[in-house]
Design an enzyme around this catalytic site. Structure first.
Site, PDB file in Angstrom:
ATOM      1  N   TYR A 140       0.826  -1.060  -0.204  1.00 52.48           N
ATOM      2  CA  TYR A 140      -0.113   0.072   0.057  1.00 52.48           C
ATOM      3  C   TYR A 140       0.750   1.221  -0.042  1.00 52.48           C
ATOM      4  O   TYR A 140       0.475   2.300  -0.490  1.00 52.48           O
ATOM      5  CB  TYR A 140      -0.925   0.018   1.146  1.00 52.48           C
ATOM      6  CG  TYR A 140      -2.231  -0.703   1.068  1.00 52.48           C
ATOM      7  CD1 TYR A 140      -2.377  -1.811   0.355  1.00 52.48           C
ATOM      8  CD2 TYR A 140      -3.479   0.108   1.370  1.00 52.48           C
ATOM      9  CE1 TYR A 140      -3.594  -2.406   0.382  1.00 52.48           C
ATOM     10  CE2 TYR A 140      -4.670  -0.546   1.101  1.00 52.48           C
ATOM     11  CZ  TYR A 140      -4.668  -1.791   0.530  1.00 52.48           C
ATOM     12  OH  TYR A 140      -5.907  -2.511   0.533  1.00 52.48           O
ATOM     13  N   LYS A 191       4.174 -15.043   0.954  1.00 51.67           N
ATOM     14  CA  LYS A 191       4.226 -15.698  -0.088  1.00 51.67           C
ATOM     15  C   LYS A 191       5.710 -16.069  -0.530  1.00 51.67           C
ATOM     16  O   LYS A 191       6.231 -15.324  -1.460  1.00 51.67           O
ATOM     17  CB  LYS A 191       3.632 -14.755  -1.053  1.00 51.67           C
ATOM     18  CG  LYS A 191       3.505 -15.223  -2.756  1.00 51.67           C
ATOM     19  CD  LYS A 191       2.493 -16.498  -2.586  1.00 51.67           C
ATOM     20  CE  LYS A 191       2.648 -17.093  -4.263  1.00 51.67           C
ATOM     21  NZ  LYS A 191       1.732 -18.452  -4.208  1.00 51.67           N
ATOM     22  N   ASP A 224      -2.162 -17.816  -0.945  1.00 55.01           N
ATOM     23  CA  ASP A 224      -3.215 -18.569  -1.834  1.00 55.01           C
ATOM     24  C   ASP A 224      -3.852 -19.812  -0.951  1.00 55.01           C
ATOM     25  O   ASP A 224      -4.947 -19.829  -0.775  1.00 55.01           O
ATOM     26  CB  ASP A 224      -2.558 -19.107  -2.857  1.00 55.01           C
ATOM     27  CG  ASP A 224      -1.035 -19.853  -2.838  1.00 55.01           C
ATOM     28  OD1 ASP A 224      -0.655 -19.711  -1.783  1.00 55.01           O
ATOM     29  OD2 ASP A 224      -0.760 -20.404  -3.922  1.00 55.01           O
ATOM     30  N   ASP A 248      -6.009  -7.091   3.419  1.00 58.43           N
ATOM     31  CA  ASP A 248      -7.127  -6.675   3.043  1.00 58.43           C
ATOM     32  C   ASP A 248      -7.956  -7.595   2.419  1.00 58.43           C
ATOM     33  O   ASP A 248      -9.194  -8.001   2.394  1.00 58.43           O
ATOM     34  CB  ASP A 248      -6.777  -5.633   1.994  1.00 58.43           C
ATOM     35  CG  ASP A 248      -7.904  -4.940   1.295  1.00 58.43           C
ATOM     36  OD1 ASP A 248      -8.853  -4.514   1.972  1.00 58.43           O
ATOM     37  OD2 ASP A 248      -7.776  -4.650   0.124  1.00 58.43           O
TER      38      ASP A 248
HETATM   39  C1  IPM Z   1     -10.331  -1.896   4.002  1.00 63.33           C
HETATM   40  C2  IPM Z   1     -10.578  -0.987   2.886  1.00 63.33           C
HETATM   41  C3  IPM Z   1      -9.476  -0.036   2.358  1.00 63.33           C
HETATM   42  C4  IPM Z   1      -8.242  -0.769   2.088  1.00 63.33           C
HETATM   43  C5  IPM Z   1      -9.898   0.862   1.054  1.00 63.33           C
HETATM   44  C6  IPM Z   1     -11.191   1.309   1.519  1.00 63.33           C
HETATM   45  C7  IPM Z   1      -8.745   1.994   1.183  1.00 63.33           C
HETATM   46  O1  IPM Z   1     -10.707  -1.926   1.687  1.00 63.33           O
HETATM   47  O2  IPM Z   1     -10.111  -1.212   5.062  1.00 63.33           O
HETATM   48  O3  IPM Z   1     -10.178  -3.112   3.853  1.00 63.33           O
HETATM   49  O4  IPM Z   1      -8.119  -1.191   1.058  1.00 63.33           O
HETATM   50  O5  IPM Z   1      -7.514  -0.872   3.217  1.00 63.33           O
HETATM   51 MG    MG Z   2     -10.687  -3.958   2.301  1.00 62.00          MG
END
Ligand code: IPM
Ligand code: MG
Length: 367
Positions: A140, A191, A224, A248
């Site tokens: 991210y 992974k 996975d 996520d």
């Molecule tokens: C989460 C959401 C967020 C992320 C988005 C809204 C940026 O999907 O908190 O899981 O990807 O972290």
């Molecule tokens: Mg999310």
């Protein structure tokens, strides 16, 4: 006195947080939980009023708060505002700047909701796990990143999954510590068969385990396989720890064990500190623009996030339990929003669900 900042944000955020705020108010009035609450515009609503998704004043309140109750971010309307103004995602900015690297996503199969999941009841039965998602680094936030145009006119995109061993160690530590308060099991997900990132992840987790947490049972899965195991047999997991993007994805996958993603709360925390820690509480579902404004969204993910706030920011786990119990009783009594309605069963709206939780809290409080 703890400072609580409310940022309802986009989409269904304001609808669900309105119900959560009734619950917050209930705990202030009926249970003597002490807090100073402030609400600020965030996202598209802030843009419409101030031409800013998050004003500097709001940012100052973010920095000064002990806990943020967050609704959701994301809307088709972002397309209409200048790229420069939306280039930086304001939720990710809070996660990064407040160093909220520990993201706890509990996944509990509530018996009464078994029929709203697509998974079979015997698969769900007894599921009680916490996904610990690293939230301030990894794919991210890694650089270099971006889209470039090549000399031949084609475009090329780069994102980078970056971790230092320090960042891996501190999230692994959070997972081991949490496991010690539960069933003492950690499954670390990476992974490492393909990415060097996963190799350093695993080495670091194993080294910390050897050094300080030999009493905790540690296993490893590739991401996975982890996705498959979560739907094959979720009961096998206690604490699962993983990289930001993996967490996520896996948490949306695991949400099916809770009956609906609308039930899923989360807590994002900085390192524990004597002076208190920073925290942001939000449901994991996002802004759901397709149902925004219709009054049908499930507020329970947000309400259960406030339960996590009672436990982690206010150190009042018994109050958190009371709220969780109220939510379980309400859904067990058949009061369901559309996403968790029994097949062919009736559903209630967002406000009626808030009514039901407050009513049940009253009943439990008096009992
Ligand atoms: C989460 C959401 C967020 C992320 C988005 C809204 C940026 O999907 O908190 O899981 O990807 O972290
Ligand atoms: Mg999310």
């Amino acid at each position: 006195m703890k400072k609580v900042l409310v940022l309802a944000g986009d989409g269904i955020g304001p609808e669900i947080l309105a119900q959560t705020m009734r619950v917050v108010q209930w705990f202030v009035e009926q249970r003597g939980v002490k807090m100073e609450v402030r609400e600020e515009l965030f996202g598209i609503s802030a843009w419409k009023k101030y031409q800013n998704l998050m004003r500097d004043e709001t940012w100052q309140h973010v920095l000064a708060s002990d806990a943020i109750l967050f609704g959701a971010t994301g809307s088709p309307e972002y397309e209409k505002i200048p790229y420069e103004a939306r280039r930086q995602d304001q939720l990710l900015r809070m996660r990064k700047e407040l160093d909220l690297f520990i993201n706890l996503r509990p996944v509990k199969a509530i018996k009464a909701l078994q029929d709203s999941s697509t998974l079979r009841p015997e698969v769900l039965e007894g599921t009680d796990m916490v996904l610990v998602r690293e939230l301030s680094a990894g794919l991210y936030f890694g650089t270099p990143r971006g889209i470039e145009t090549l000399p031949d006119g084609h475009r090329r995109v780069v994102n980078t999954m970056v971790y230092t061993d320090t960042e891996i160690e501190r999230i692994a530590r959070a997972a081991f510590e949490l496991a010690r308060t539960r069933r003492n099991k950690v499954c670390s997900v990476d992974k490492g068969n393909v990415l060097e990132n996963g190799q350093l992840w695993r080495d670091t987790v194993v080294a910390l385990h050897q050094k300080e947490y030999r009493d905790v049972e540690l296993t490893h899965l590739y991401v996975d396989n982890a996705a498959m195991q979560i739907v094959r047999n979720p009961r096998q997991f206690d604490v699962m720890v993983t990289e930001n993007l993996f967490g996520d994805i896996l948490s949306d996958c695991a949400a099916m064990c809770a009956g609906s993603i609308g039930m899923m709360p989360s807590a994002s925390l900085s390192a524990p500190a004597a002076s208190g820690r920073k925290a942001l509480y939000e449901p994991i579902h996002g802004s759901a623009p397709d149902i925004a404004g219709q009054g049908i969204a499930n507020p329970l993910g947000s309400i259960l996030s406030f339960a996590m706030c009672l436990a982690h920011t206010f150190n009042q786990p018994q109050e958190a339990k009371l709220l969780e119990q109220a939510v379980e009783n309400v859904v067990a009594a058949g009061i369901r929003t559309r996403d968790i309605a029994a097949p062919g069963g009736k559903s209630v709206g967002t406000v009626e669900m808030g009514d039901a939780v407050v009513r049940e809290l009253d009943r439990l409080h008096r009992a």
